[in-house]
Design an enzyme around this catalytic site. Sequence first.
Site, PDB file in Angstrom:
ATOM      1  N   ASP A   1       1.974  32.965 -15.819  1.00 27.23           N
ATOM      2  CA  ASP A   1       2.585  32.145 -15.663  1.00 27.23           C
ATOM      3  C   ASP A   1       1.759  31.193 -16.509  1.00 27.23           C
ATOM      4  O   ASP A   1       1.753  29.782 -16.241  1.00 27.23           O
ATOM      5  CB  ASP A   1       3.334  31.763 -14.876  1.00 27.23           C
ATOM      6  CG  ASP A   1       3.603  32.135 -13.982  1.00 27.23           C
ATOM      7  OD1 ASP A   1       5.650  32.721 -14.153  1.00 27.23           O
ATOM      8  OD2 ASP A   1       3.428  33.251 -13.189  1.00 27.23           O
TER       9      ASP A   1
ATOM     10  N   GLY B   1      -0.410  42.115  -9.469  1.00 27.57           N
ATOM     11  CA  GLY B   1      -0.933  40.844 -10.099  1.00 27.57           C
ATOM     12  C   GLY B   1      -0.781  40.117  -8.710  1.00 27.57           C
ATOM     13  O   GLY B   1      -1.977  39.018  -9.136  1.00 27.57           O
ATOM     14  N   HIS B   2       0.066  39.598  -7.527  1.00 29.47           N
ATOM     15  CA  HIS B   2      -0.651  38.399  -6.619  1.00 29.47           C
ATOM     16  C   HIS B   2      -1.859  38.937  -6.330  1.00 29.47           C
ATOM     17  O   HIS B   2      -2.543  38.806  -5.108  1.00 29.47           O
ATOM     18  CB  HIS B   2       0.481  38.591  -5.511  1.00 29.47           C
ATOM     19  CG  HIS B   2       1.740  38.048  -5.799  1.00 29.47           C
ATOM     20  ND1 HIS B   2       3.079  39.144  -6.144  1.00 29.47           N
ATOM     21  CD2 HIS B   2       2.661  36.924  -6.301  1.00 29.47           C
ATOM     22  CE1 HIS B   2       3.477  38.266  -6.747  1.00 29.47           C
ATOM     23  NE2 HIS B   2       3.435  37.581  -7.395  1.00 29.47           N
TER      24      HIS B   2
ATOM     25  N   ALA C   1       7.417  39.886  -2.191  1.00 32.55           N
ATOM     26  CA  ALA C   1       7.851  40.318  -3.141  1.00 32.55           C
ATOM     27  C   ALA C   1       6.213  40.579  -3.494  1.00 32.55           C
ATOM     28  O   ALA C   1       6.699  40.764  -5.100  1.00 32.55           O
ATOM     29  CB  ALA C   1       9.533  40.355  -4.089  1.00 32.55           C
ATOM     30  N   LEU C   2       5.267  40.790  -3.531  1.00 35.15           N
ATOM     31  CA  LEU C   2       4.331  40.988  -3.359  1.00 35.15           C
ATOM     32  C   LEU C   2       3.734  42.124  -4.412  1.00 35.15           C
ATOM     33  O   LEU C   2       3.952  43.814  -4.147  1.00 35.15           O
ATOM     34  CB  LEU C   2       2.725  40.497  -2.859  1.00 35.15           C
ATOM     35  CG  LEU C   2       3.234  39.460  -1.329  1.00 35.15           C
ATOM     36  CD1 LEU C   2       1.788  39.807  -0.663  1.00 35.15           C
ATOM     37  CD2 LEU C   2       2.807  38.228  -2.546  1.00 35.15           C
ATOM     38  N   HIS C   3       2.853  42.245  -5.418  1.00 34.87           N
ATOM     39  CA  HIS C   3       2.353  42.873  -6.100  1.00 34.87           C
ATOM     40  C   HIS C   3       1.263  43.229  -6.676  1.00 34.87           C
ATOM     41  O   HIS C   3       0.562  42.255  -6.746  1.00 34.87           O
ATOM     42  CB  HIS C   3       3.135  43.013  -7.709  1.00 34.87           C
ATOM     43  CG  HIS C   3       3.358  42.055  -8.326  1.00 34.87           C
ATOM     44  ND1 HIS C   3       2.528  41.105  -9.003  1.00 34.87           N
ATOM     45  CD2 HIS C   3       4.627  41.044  -9.079  1.00 34.87           C
ATOM     46  CE1 HIS C   3       3.046  40.359  -9.932  1.00 34.87           C
ATOM     47  NE2 HIS C   3       4.335  40.264  -9.150  1.00 34.87           N
TER      48      HIS C   3
ATOM     49  N   ARG D   1      10.153  39.788 -10.075  1.00 36.99           N
ATOM     50  CA  ARG D   1      12.114  39.958 -10.634  1.00 36.99           C
ATOM     51  C   ARG D   1      12.100  41.917 -11.113  1.00 36.99           C
ATOM     52  O   ARG D   1      12.952  41.457 -11.347  1.00 36.99           O
ATOM     53  CB  ARG D   1      12.421  39.088 -12.282  1.00 36.99           C
ATOM     54  CG  ARG D   1      12.364  37.700 -11.338  1.00 36.99           C
ATOM     55  CD  ARG D   1      12.696  37.526 -11.907  1.00 36.99           C
ATOM     56  NE  ARG D   1      12.815  35.161 -11.239  1.00 36.99           N
ATOM     57  CZ  ARG D   1      12.303  34.135 -11.748  1.00 36.99           C
ATOM     58  NH1 ARG D   1      11.076  34.767 -12.065  1.00 36.99           N
ATOM     59  NH2 ARG D   1      12.276  33.173 -11.032  1.00 36.99           N
TER      60      ARG D   1
ATOM     61  N   GLN E   1       2.785  26.907 -16.297  1.00 35.21           N
ATOM     62  CA  GLN E   1       2.640  26.351 -14.637  1.00 35.21           C
ATOM     63  C   GLN E   1       0.855  26.398 -14.511  1.00 35.21           C
ATOM     64  O   GLN E   1       1.422  25.497 -14.232  1.00 35.21           O
ATOM     65  CB  GLN E   1       3.122  28.009 -13.673  1.00 35.21           C
ATOM     66  CG  GLN E   1       3.106  27.321 -12.456  1.00 35.21           C
ATOM     67  CD  GLN E   1       3.507  28.364 -11.893  1.00 35.21           C
ATOM     68  OE1 GLN E   1       4.706  28.471 -11.127  1.00 35.21           O
ATOM     69  NE2 GLN E   1       2.735  29.447 -11.299  1.00 35.21           N
TER      70      GLN E   1
END
Length: 284
Positions: free
Chosen positions: A150, A36-37, A32-34, A187, A153
Amino acid sequence: MEVIEQVSALRAIVTALRCGGKRIGFVPTMGALHEGHLQLLRASARENDVTICSVFVNPTQFNNASDYKLYPRTLEQDISLLQSVGCDYLFAPSAEEIYPQQSVLQFSFGELEAVMEGAHRPGHFNGVATVVSKLFHIVQPHKAYFGQKDLQQVAIVRQLVRALSFDLELVCYPTVREADGLAMSSRNKRLSDAQRQQAPQLYKALQLAAADLKQKPVAAIRSEVAQKLQQVEELELEYFEIVDSLTLQPLQDISGQEEVALCIAAFVGEVRLIDNMLVNLKEG
Ligand code: AMP
């Protein structure tokens, strides 16, 4: 771009690339790339000979079954976005391919996972460490790209890389936001229109806290944030912490700190969102 579903097929490609002296950049994602990716993918394409992206909604890192089931899956759209940023290989395995048998591996990250996401999502970082270790073994990247979105993470993966002597460089890029400040997240697609209007309040709360850092005690800032967010109808605060930016341990007092991280997690309706902001206290 080539799409690969089997571990064995990707291993063969990686072996050939490495024998040919190619440098491999790797961007692990849940799809569900956007933007940010895409920022991470563009950086990888710039800095390496070959870029590999993985899209894998990793079941072992979800502590909530409905969050896993409802996680957005948009592979066709992801493929065109990946092509547009110069990705060379997409690794999109099934859950059975990655977990031919149930994983019983146990990782421990000590105090780093006792706070925030680790404390509120039991088993989450065990699942992250399991899948990231597997992916690093399969992809054997020279550089792996992660987002500050994240923050905990990144700290966990950094500790994992050191603990298991992975021979790679971790690269971290800043959080990409929507025009109204909301941190981009897969999300966000699950938010209703009304919830989408409310979600930027998370970032607004971080900004408010950052502005108060030098004037008010930590406890006062915490209650101010809680109070402000209580007024947002569909928002339920899970935690707001002011932590040391390296150890991620919560601070009661910021005197002497060079840099702190403000970290927040909240439900907006059924959707759990996180955000954070690094604040340098030595500047200005
Ligand atoms: P995910 O697909 O959510 O697992 O994210 C894959 C990678 O993209 C992780 O390293 C995330 O931290 C990073 N990422 C996700 N959202 C953003 C964002 N808004 N800005 C920067 N990096 C992000």
